[in-house]
Design an enzyme around this catalytic site. Structure first.
Site, mmCIF file in Angstrom:
data_model
loop_
_atom_site.group_PDB
_atom_site.id
_atom_site.type_symbol
_atom_site.label_atom_id
_atom_site.label_comp_id
_atom_site.label_asym_id
_atom_site.label_seq_id
_atom_site.Cartn_x
_atom_site.Cartn_y
_atom_site.Cartn_z
ATOM 1 N N ASP A 1 0.846 -1.196 0.000
ATOM 2 C CA ASP A 1 0.000 0.000 0.000
ATOM 3 C C ASP A 1 0.887 1.254 0.000
ATOM 4 O O ASP A 1 1.668 1.455 0.929
ATOM 5 C CB ASP A 1 -0.878 -0.061 1.264
ATOM 6 C CG ASP A 1 -1.692 1.197 1.470
ATOM 7 O OD1 ASP A 1 -1.867 1.968 0.515
ATOM 8 O OD2 ASP A 1 -2.162 1.390 2.613
ATOM 9 N N ASN B 1 -0.361 4.506 -0.251
ATOM 10 C CA ASN B 1 -1.010 5.754 0.185
ATOM 11 C C ASN B 1 -1.808 5.616 1.482
ATOM 12 O O ASN B 1 -2.716 6.389 1.748
ATOM 13 C CB ASN B 1 -1.909 6.311 -0.938
ATOM 14 C CG ASN B 1 -2.992 5.305 -1.325
ATOM 15 O OD1 ASN B 1 -3.005 4.178 -0.815
ATOM 16 N ND2 ASN B 1 -3.897 5.701 -2.198
ATOM 17 N N ASP C 1 -4.149 3.798 2.578
ATOM 18 C CA ASP C 1 -5.591 3.572 2.697
ATOM 19 C C ASP C 1 -5.868 2.102 3.010
ATOM 20 O O ASP C 1 -7.016 1.662 3.007
ATOM 21 C CB ASP C 1 -6.341 4.009 1.425
ATOM 22 C CG ASP C 1 -5.928 3.207 0.197
ATOM 23 O OD1 ASP C 1 -5.036 2.337 0.311
ATOM 24 O OD2 ASP C 1 -6.493 3.437 -0.894
ATOM 25 N N ASP D 1 -1.756 -1.220 -4.019
ATOM 26 C CA ASP D 1 -2.004 -0.429 -5.230
ATOM 27 C C ASP D 1 -0.807 -0.509 -6.171
ATOM 28 O O ASP D 1 0.219 -1.115 -5.846
ATOM 29 C CB ASP D 1 -2.347 1.023 -4.855
ATOM 30 C CG ASP D 1 -1.379 1.569 -3.832
ATOM 31 O OD1 ASP D 1 -0.164 1.355 -4.008
ATOM 32 O OD2 ASP D 1 -1.819 2.183 -2.834
ATOM 33 N N ASP E 1 -9.104 -16.127 -18.219
ATOM 34 C CA ASP E 1 -9.967 -16.703 -17.191
ATOM 35 C C ASP E 1 -11.083 -17.537 -17.818
ATOM 36 O O ASP E 1 -11.632 -17.186 -18.869
ATOM 37 C CB ASP E 1 -10.582 -15.541 -16.392
ATOM 38 C CG ASP E 1 -11.420 -16.004 -15.224
ATOM 39 O OD1 ASP E 1 -10.866 -16.665 -14.341
ATOM 40 O OD2 ASP E 1 -12.631 -15.713 -15.205
ATOM 41 N N GLU F 1 -6.861 -20.828 -18.526
ATOM 42 C CA GLU F 1 -7.371 -21.519 -17.351
ATOM 43 C C GLU F 1 -8.494 -22.448 -17.804
ATOM 44 O O GLU F 1 -9.614 -22.010 -18.046
ATOM 45 C CB GLU F 1 -7.924 -20.528 -16.319
ATOM 46 C CG GLU F 1 -8.230 -21.221 -15.010
ATOM 47 C CD GLU F 1 -9.551 -20.831 -14.365
ATOM 48 O OE1 GLU F 1 -9.754 -21.223 -13.205
ATOM 49 O OE2 GLU F 1 -10.396 -20.180 -15.005
HETATM 50 C C1 ACG Z 1 -11.833 -18.723 -12.382
HETATM 51 C C2 ACG Z 1 -11.081 -17.802 -11.412
HETATM 52 C C3 ACG Z 1 -11.980 -17.489 -10.235
HETATM 53 C C4 ACG Z 1 -13.112 -16.617 -10.735
HETATM 54 C C5 ACG Z 1 -13.699 -17.125 -11.963
HETATM 55 C C6 ACG Z 1 -14.833 -16.371 -12.530
HETATM 56 C C7 ACG Z 1 -13.108 -18.096 -12.745
HETATM 57 O O1 ACG Z 1 -9.872 -18.372 -11.069
HETATM 58 O O2 ACG Z 1 -11.315 -16.824 -9.202
HETATM 59 O O3 ACG Z 1 -14.114 -16.538 -9.684
HETATM 60 O O4 ACG Z 1 -14.274 -15.208 -13.113
HETATM 61 C C8 ACG Z 1 -14.690 -23.351 -12.175
HETATM 62 C C9 ACG Z 1 -14.315 -22.618 -13.437
HETATM 63 C C10 ACG Z 1 -13.047 -21.818 -13.270
HETATM 64 C C11 ACG Z 1 -13.165 -20.889 -12.056
HETATM 65 C C12 ACG Z 1 -13.481 -21.740 -10.837
HETATM 66 C C13 ACG Z 1 -13.675 -20.901 -9.585
HETATM 67 N N1 ACG Z 1 -11.956 -20.093 -11.853
HETATM 68 O O5 ACG Z 1 -14.183 -23.538 -14.493
HETATM 69 O O6 ACG Z 1 -12.864 -21.056 -14.434
HETATM 70 O O7 ACG Z 1 -14.709 -22.461 -11.058
HETATM 71 C C14 ACG Z 1 -14.528 -28.534 -11.303
HETATM 72 C C15 ACG Z 1 -15.033 -27.902 -12.585
HETATM 73 C C16 ACG Z 1 -14.309 -26.589 -12.846
HETATM 74 C C17 ACG Z 1 -14.468 -25.673 -11.658
HETATM 75 C C18 ACG Z 1 -13.900 -26.343 -10.427
HETATM 76 C C19 ACG Z 1 -14.132 -25.470 -9.203
HETATM 77 O O8 ACG Z 1 -14.822 -28.768 -13.690
HETATM 78 O O9 ACG Z 1 -14.874 -25.978 -14.001
HETATM 79 O O10 ACG Z 1 -13.781 -24.414 -11.926
HETATM 80 O O11 ACG Z 1 -14.575 -27.612 -10.221
HETATM 81 O O12 ACG Z 1 -13.897 -26.157 -8.057
HETATM 82 C C20 ACG Z 1 -11.046 -32.557 -11.069
HETATM 83 C C21 ACG Z 1 -11.912 -32.421 -12.301
HETATM 84 C C22 ACG Z 1 -12.292 -30.945 -12.524
HETATM 85 C C23 ACG Z 1 -12.912 -30.372 -11.266
HETATM 86 C C24 ACG Z 1 -11.909 -30.517 -10.129
HETATM 87 C C25 ACG Z 1 -12.402 -29.921 -8.823
HETATM 88 O O13 ACG Z 1 -9.783 -32.046 -11.348
HETATM 89 O O14 ACG Z 1 -11.193 -32.892 -13.444
HETATM 90 O O15 ACG Z 1 -13.213 -30.858 -13.595
HETATM 91 O O16 ACG Z 1 -13.178 -28.964 -11.502
HETATM 92 O O17 ACG Z 1 -11.606 -31.903 -9.929
HETATM 93 O O18 ACG Z 1 -13.561 -30.542 -8.412
HETATM 94 C C26 ACG Z 1 -14.282 -15.250 -9.107
HETATM 95 C C27 ACG Z 1 -14.595 -15.379 -7.626
HETATM 96 C C28 ACG Z 1 -15.940 -16.046 -7.404
HETATM 97 C C29 ACG Z 1 -17.007 -15.251 -8.126
HETATM 98 C C30 ACG Z 1 -16.648 -15.118 -9.606
HETATM 99 C C31 ACG Z 1 -17.588 -14.216 -10.358
HETATM 100 O O19 ACG Z 1 -13.544 -16.120 -7.004
HETATM 101 O O20 ACG Z 1 -16.203 -16.060 -6.019
HETATM 102 O O21 ACG Z 1 -18.247 -15.900 -8.007
HETATM 103 O O22 ACG Z 1 -15.346 -14.566 -9.740
#
Ligand code: ACG
Length: 481
Positions: free
Chosen positions: A13, A15, A17, A21, A185, A230
């Site tokens: 930070d 400034n 607050d 930043d 993302d 991702e």
């Molecule tokens: C990204 C960011 C995250 C962000 C968003 C939305 C997307 O990193 O911070 O949330 O902008 C899903 C999505 C990802 C997402 C995560 C949070 N991440 O695909 O893009 O959710 C399963 C599903 C995945 C899922 C995952 C979540 O398949 O799709 O990810 O579960 O746990 C094995 C399986 C695999 C499985 C895993 C886990 O590996 O092969 O399929 O994945 O087990 O079970 C942000 C905030 C949120 C807000 C949002 C708007 O953080 O709070 O709501 O923005």
């Protein structure tokens, strides 16, 4: 290439607050230099009502709490001078409810009303997304919109081609500001809805088409720009996106490796390597470089998960000796803790970077009270820097090792041998070869040592003639060629 995932709000930070930043980051670039990283993945910095920044209200505006566009340009240019490149996290799958685009859509204005998906009589308003119990239809007034990530984030409707041009303009805007690439993302979610059936449905082919066009546009502006995807899914799904992105996060290795370390199971470690690494090698099927990591901002922090500093050091040693591109999430290098409530409420794994032993001081961010990292808990930069064997100093050594052996990025692996305790791995390319020994157990373990120069030794390992006595969770690496 060594990546550091950085969350600005929690970093430094400038400034007073209480919020990190851009000017603060500029002041602390030397910390990144000291650590040895050369790439930063900057979590979203665009205007957003949310602490995490993933719901963007204006893609062309810097969140005023972080500074302005000029501050962005300054920190990037200063970072470039110090040998650091910056990749911006751009969540373009959805916007914030407060965004102009969505507010105009709500009023029925063209073209915005068609940039979102509205429920009709075919929609099942109780449909849940496949990985948890969250609903995909979100109520606003007397309407329902499609929002796979919850009520704060209406999904954009990419069947509308003019949106593609808009997204290109956004990429161009941030490349012109000086960014060296993007973390894309939710890459598999651009088309994750079927308008025929009004149901959730991944349409990977359409996603591929979309990203190909975006990436060729990005590269036409800046040829050397890096794109990181991702796609949080199993390798067979990630494979559908082969050859498009420069780096793809290797979620399977992050998940499997942690289970392996918890179970202290060498057999499982071998299976993990066989399963998760070759897929992502340049000769493998996925084609993008493997982005190797243990945790990110959506996950439980590594020390909270493994509950042992020695295991954390072993985990990082594995990441830094494997082919691919290593990533570290800020704060993991000083042993910060954190357990998010779930993927919808993640602030507990995004706590302020802990600079000072007593938790407070110049530049310290205080936007969130410490829940997992109280003062004097040993996981501040100040404490970690003093201790030769701290996670911080081990990570610094690992980064140094990796930078001296950057050929490992594109290397191959062979599992040479393993017993109940130790796994012996060969990492090699045409010119180089190293042998790594990892002790997965809490007891000492002896192993026959190959000839070669020592490159790395983590833990109180003892060499006795041809015998290597590995410390609990110890790692030893020799150069063979
Ligand atoms: C990204 C960011 C995250 C962000 C968003 C939305 C997307 O990193 O911070 O949330 O902008 C899903 C999505 C990802 C997402 C995560 C949070 N991440 O695909 O893009 O959710 C399963 C599903 C995945 C899922 C995952 C979540 O398949 O799709 O990810 O579960 O746990 C094995 C399986 C695999 C499985 C895993 C886990 O590996 O092969 O399929 O994945 O087990 O079970 C942000 C905030 C949120 C807000 C949002 C708007 O953080 O709070 O709501 O923005």
């Amino acid at each position: 290439m060594i990546f550091y995932e950085l969350y600005l709000r929690s970093f430094y930070d400038s400034n007073e607050d209480g919020l990190g930043d851009l000017k603060g980051l500029k002041e602390k670039l030397d910390y990144l230099v000291e650590l040895g990283v050369d790439h930063v993945w900057l979590l979203p910095i665009m205007k957003s009502p949310a602490f995490h920044g993933y719901t963007v209200s204006n893609f062309y505006e810097v969140n005023p709490v972080y500074g302005n566009l000029n501050d962005v340009k300054e920190v990037l240019s200063e970072g470039h001078k110090k040998g650091i490149k910056f990749v911006l996290d751009l969540p373009i799958n959805h916007v914030a409810v407060t965004s102009d685009w969505f507010q105009k859509a709500l009023k029925g204005e063209e073209p915005y009303k068609d940039w979102f998906v509205w429920a009709n009589e075919k929609a099942d308003l109780n449909e849940k997304r496949h990985w948890d119990d969250s609903k995909i239809w979100q109520k606003i007034g007397n309407k329902y919109f499609y929002g796979i990530f919850g009520p704060a984030s209406p999904d954009l409707y990419f069947e509308r081609k003019e949106l593609w041009q808009e997204i290109k303009n956004i990429f161009k805007f941030w490349l012109d500001a000086g960014f060296d690439g993007f973390r894309l993302d939710a890459a598999k979610h651009i088309f994750d809805f079927d308008t025929e059936t009004m149901r959730f449905k991944y349409q990977h082919e359409k996603n591929v088409e979309f990203w190909k066009e975006m990436i060729s546009f990005i590269k036409s502006i800046k040829n050397e720009a890096l794109v990181i995807s991702e796609v949080w899914d199993a390798p067979e799904i990630v494979r559908k996106y082969e050859g498009i992105f420069d780096i793809g996060f290797n979620f399977p290795i992050a998940e499997d490796l942690k289970t392996t370390l918890k179970d202290e199971n060498t057999q499982r470690f071998v299976e993990t390597l066989n399963k998760c690494i070759p897929e992502y090698l340049p000769t493998g099927k996925v084609f993008s470089a493997s982005g190797n990591f243990l945790t990110n901002h959506d996950m439980t922090r590594i020390l909270s998960d493994l509950k042992s500093e020695e295991k954390v050091k072993l985990g990082f040693s594995i990441i830094y000796t494997l082919p691919g591109i290593p990533f570290i999430y800020y704060g993991e290098e000083i042993g910060m803790k954190g357990i998010p409530i779930d993927v919808n409420f993640t602030e507990d794994s995004q706590e302020p970077f802990h600079w000072y032993e007593n938790g407070f001081g110049l530049g310290q961010t205080e936007w969130k009270g410490y829940k997992f990292n109280p003062p004097y808990s040993g996981n501040s930069y100040e404490e970690q820097a003093k201790d030769r064997n701290s996670i911080l100093n081990i990570v610094k050594n690992l980064i140094k090792f990796r930078k001296n052996n950057s050929w490992i990025d594109n290397a191959k692996i062979d599992i040479l041998n393993f017993d109940q305790n130790v796994v012996k791995l060969k990492v090699y390319d045409q010119l180089n070869e190293i042998i790594a020994y990892y002790n997965l157990k809490s007891s000492n373990s002896s192993f026959f040592l190959e000839n070669g120069t020592r490159l790395l030794s983590i833990g109180e390992n003892i060499i006795d003639g041809k015998n290597l006595k590995l410390a609990p969770y110890g790692v030893y690496v020799v150069k063979h060629k």
